[in-house]
Design an enzyme around this catalytic site. Structure first.
Site, short mmCIF file in Angstrom:
data_model
loop_
_atom_site.label_atom_id
_atom_site.label_comp_id
_atom_site.label_asym_id
_atom_site.label_seq_id
_atom_site.Cartn_x
_atom_site.Cartn_y
_atom_site.Cartn_z
N ASN A 52 -4.15 4.80 3.62
CA ASN A 52 -3.14 4.31 4.69
C ASN A 52 -2.43 5.03 5.44
OD1 ASN A 52 -3.40 1.81 2.58
ND2 ASN A 52 -3.18 1.00 4.55
N LYS B 44 0.77 -0.24 32.45
CA LYS B 44 0.67 1.19 32.46
C LYS B 44 -0.45 1.71 31.50
CE LYS B 44 4.54 3.81 33.75
NZ LYS B 44 5.79 4.49 33.55
N GLU C 8 -8.67 2.28 11.67
CA GLU C 8 -8.11 0.95 11.96
C GLU C 8 -6.77 1.02 12.65
OE1 GLU C 8 -7.61 0.27 7.58
OE2 GLU C 8 -5.65 -0.30 8.20
N GLU D 78 -15.03 -5.30 6.86
CA GLU D 78 -14.27 -5.32 5.52
C GLU D 78 -14.12 -7.05 5.00
OE1 GLU D 78 -10.25 -3.78 6.41
OE2 GLU D 78 -9.93 -3.60 4.31
N SER D 79 -13.59 -7.34 3.62
CA SER D 79 -13.16 -8.57 3.39
C SER D 79 -12.13 -8.50 2.40
CB SER D 79 -14.58 -8.90 2.72
OG SER D 79 -14.37 -10.35 2.08
N TYR D 80 -11.37 -9.65 2.58
CA TYR D 80 -9.98 -9.58 1.68
C TYR D 80 -10.16 -10.98 0.96
CZ TYR D 80 -7.85 -6.41 4.71
OH TYR D 80 -7.28 -5.14 5.29
N HIS E 5 -12.00 -2.91 10.63
CA HIS E 5 -10.97 -3.34 9.72
C HIS E 5 -10.73 -4.78 9.82
CE1 HIS E 5 -6.65 -4.42 9.85
NE2 HIS E 5 -6.58 -3.81 8.77
N ASP F 274 -8.31 4.09 -0.11
CA ASP F 274 -7.63 4.10 1.17
C ASP F 274 -6.24 4.53 0.81
OD1 ASP F 274 -6.76 3.27 3.51
OD2 ASP F 274 -6.87 1.29 3.32
N ASP G 120 -10.47 -2.14 14.76
CA ASP G 120 -10.67 -3.40 14.50
C ASP G 120 -10.33 -3.93 15.80
OD1 ASP G 120 -9.57 -6.23 14.40
OD2 ASP G 120 -8.27 -5.77 12.43
N ASN H 182 -4.53 -8.63 10.45
CA ASN H 182 -3.74 -8.32 9.70
C ASN H 182 -3.20 -7.03 9.73
OD1 ASN H 182 -4.81 -6.80 7.47
ND2 ASN H 182 -6.36 -8.42 7.72
N GLU I 192 -10.36 6.95 2.95
CA GLU I 192 -10.17 6.41 3.95
C GLU I 192 -8.69 6.51 4.54
OE1 GLU I 192 -11.16 2.10 3.90
OE2 GLU I 192 -9.03 1.58 5.35
N LYS J 76 -12.68 -1.83 -2.85
CA LYS J 76 -11.91 -0.62 -2.25
C LYS J 76 -10.45 -0.90 -2.90
CE LYS J 76 -10.08 -0.77 1.97
NZ LYS J 76 -10.30 -0.50 3.71
N MET J 77 -9.59 0.36 -3.29
CA MET J 77 -8.46 -0.03 -3.85
C MET J 77 -7.56 1.20 -2.87
SD MET J 77 -8.82 2.31 -7.23
CE MET J 77 -7.33 2.44 -7.51
N LYS J 78 -5.95 0.89 -3.02
CA LYS J 78 -5.22 1.78 -2.58
C LYS J 78 -4.63 2.81 -3.19
CE LYS J 78 -4.92 -1.25 1.00
NZ LYS J 78 -5.31 -0.90 2.23
N ASN K 57 0.98 -1.23 0.19
CA ASN K 57 -0.02 0.02 0.02
C ASN K 57 0.72 1.23 -0.10
OD1 ASN K 57 0.75 0.70 2.79
ND2 ASN K 57 -0.88 -0.65 3.42
N TYR L 195 -4.27 -3.31 -4.52
CA TYR L 195 -3.09 -2.93 -4.12
C TYR L 195 -2.40 -2.63 -5.20
CZ TYR L 195 -4.12 -4.57 0.75
OH TYR L 195 -4.68 -4.92 1.87
MG MG Z 1 -7.36 0.86 5.61
#
Ligand code: MG
Length: 388
Positions: free
Chosen positions: A214, A100, A264, A340-342, A321, A212, A291, A53, A238, A181-183, A19, A155
């Site tokens: 990132n 802490k 995320e 989300e789904s990969y 996420h 996205d 997430d 992930n 995103e 979705k794409m990067k 990404n 990606y």
């Molecule tokens: Mg993301």
């Protein structure tokens, strides 16, 4: 009833993609098995977890701090008040002793890996699929029967051009997804706009494509890209700036009128609350992607959902996420907006149960007790070998 042993290991989930920030050539994941003395069908009930992930394995923290505290506890202190099941909430307090506040990072992932396994085990002890167990325990007893999912991909990868990107998007539609979705942010603006237009050409409309970043952009670049993509009316824009830069997020909201999504990489209730307080996120529009695994597990995620309610947010604004089965159950039970789904990434941990298909952008849940890792053959092989 007690936990008799805990086993953990690390597995690779590497791939050649990247990404805007990182490549995934060295990516791995912790996996864990929590073995109980509850015998069903002649075998002990075992809960399984892994660390979503995008963050590396956390074996050292699990082995040196989290697991020893659990195994040193009086078993009576790990049970719910009725003494009929394990209590992930009480175990959360046990494993967080002498930690802490602040600096959540990798510790929150380690606790999340264990938390997933504890909820898998608790649902198996209750003899229910996790989403029904969670709905009965924390929800209204009437979970959603299916969940909106979108296909996360797009990606950057060696040799991947516009045609390969279009083929990927076509593949998502063929699998039953409506939204993909794409990067972006890993190439020049003009190159990314070509990629976005190629994806929209296949998906049919900008409202079916999320992008996205990132966390890569500074404010000027975020606004520049925002202006360029505004006419597409995308599904969402995103994680545009650094996840902890709430001022950037708030300022960008003054310039970009459409939906944004982020969260995320916020790993605690306090970080999530800071985003809500200071990030300018719009409850009637924007999406929150915390997430549950990366952020101290479902025990902490329930606190986050309470906080959101107090600030006037609906649980439907949450689309976690990670693309994992744990969040899918949480989404159905607690009535989130989706998951989300990969479809093509993060083998063998990514994706849902083998028999679960996507229909019109939604998936149903397995009716097997627990999360259902037993119905994800390629991954279950690794989980079972932890304790077999
Ligand atoms: Mg993301």
């Amino acid at each position: 009833m007690k936990i008799v042993s805990v086993h953990e290991d690390t597995i690779p989930i590497s791939s050649t993609m990247r990404n805007a920030w990182i490549d995934f050539s060295k990516m791995d994941s912790s996996i864990i098995a929590v073995v109980s003395d509850v015998i069903r069908d002649g075998k002990p009930l075992v809960g399984y977890g892994f660390n979503s992930n995008g963050r590396y394995s956390v074996g050292d923290i699990l082995r040196r701090r989290i697991i020893p505290r659990l195994l040193a506890a009086d078993p009576a202190d790990t049970l719910d008040d009725a003494g009929t099941n394990i209590s992930p909430e009480k175990i959360w307090d046990i494993v967080m002793q002498n930690e802490k506040p602040g600096g959540h990072g990798e510790r929150s992932v380690a606790v999340g890996v264990l938390d997933m396994a504890l909820f898998d085990l608790a649902a198996k002890i209750a003899d229910k699929p996790l989403y029904r167990h969670l709905s009965d325990t924390y929800g209204d007893g009437r979970p959603d029967e299916d969940v909106f999912v979108y296909a996360a991909g797009g990606y950057y990868a060696p040799g991947k051009g516009l045609q390969e990107l279009k083929d990927e998007m076509k593949g998502f539609l063929d699998l039953g997804y409506n939204v993909a979705k794409m990067k972006i942010g890993g190439a020049s603006l003009s190159e990314d706009l070509q990629r976005i237009e190629a994806a929209i050409e296949v998906l049919g409309d900008g409202s079916r494509l999320a992008v996205d970043v990132n966390g890569k952009f500074d404010l000027d670049t975020a606004i520049q890209y925002g202006k360029a993509i505004e006419p597409y009316n995308l599904f969402w824009y995103e994680e545009v700036g650094d996840p902890l830069d709430y001022q950037l997020q708030a300022e960008l909201a003054k310039h970009y009128p459409h939906r944004m999504a982020t969260g995320e990489n916020l790993f605690s209730l306090v970080d999530a609350r800071n985003l809500i307080r200071y990030g300018g996120m719009r409850p009637d529009l924007d999406i929150l992607q915390f997430d549950p695994v990366l952020s101290y597990g479902l025990v902490e995620y329930l606190r986050i959902l309470d906080m959101l309610r107090e600030h006037g947010w609906s649980s439907r604004s949450c689309v976690p996420h990670g693309g994992h089965q744990f969040s899918l159950h949480i989404a159905a039970a607690l009535k989130l907006g989706g998951n989300e789904s990969y479809p093509g990434e993060f083998y063998p941990t990514g994706g849902f149960a083998d028999e679960v298909g996507v229909e019109a952008g939604r998936v149903k849940l397995p009716e097997t007790p627990g999360i259902g890792f037993e119905h994800k053959a390629a991954f279950y092989k690794y989980l079972r070998s932890l304790h077999d």
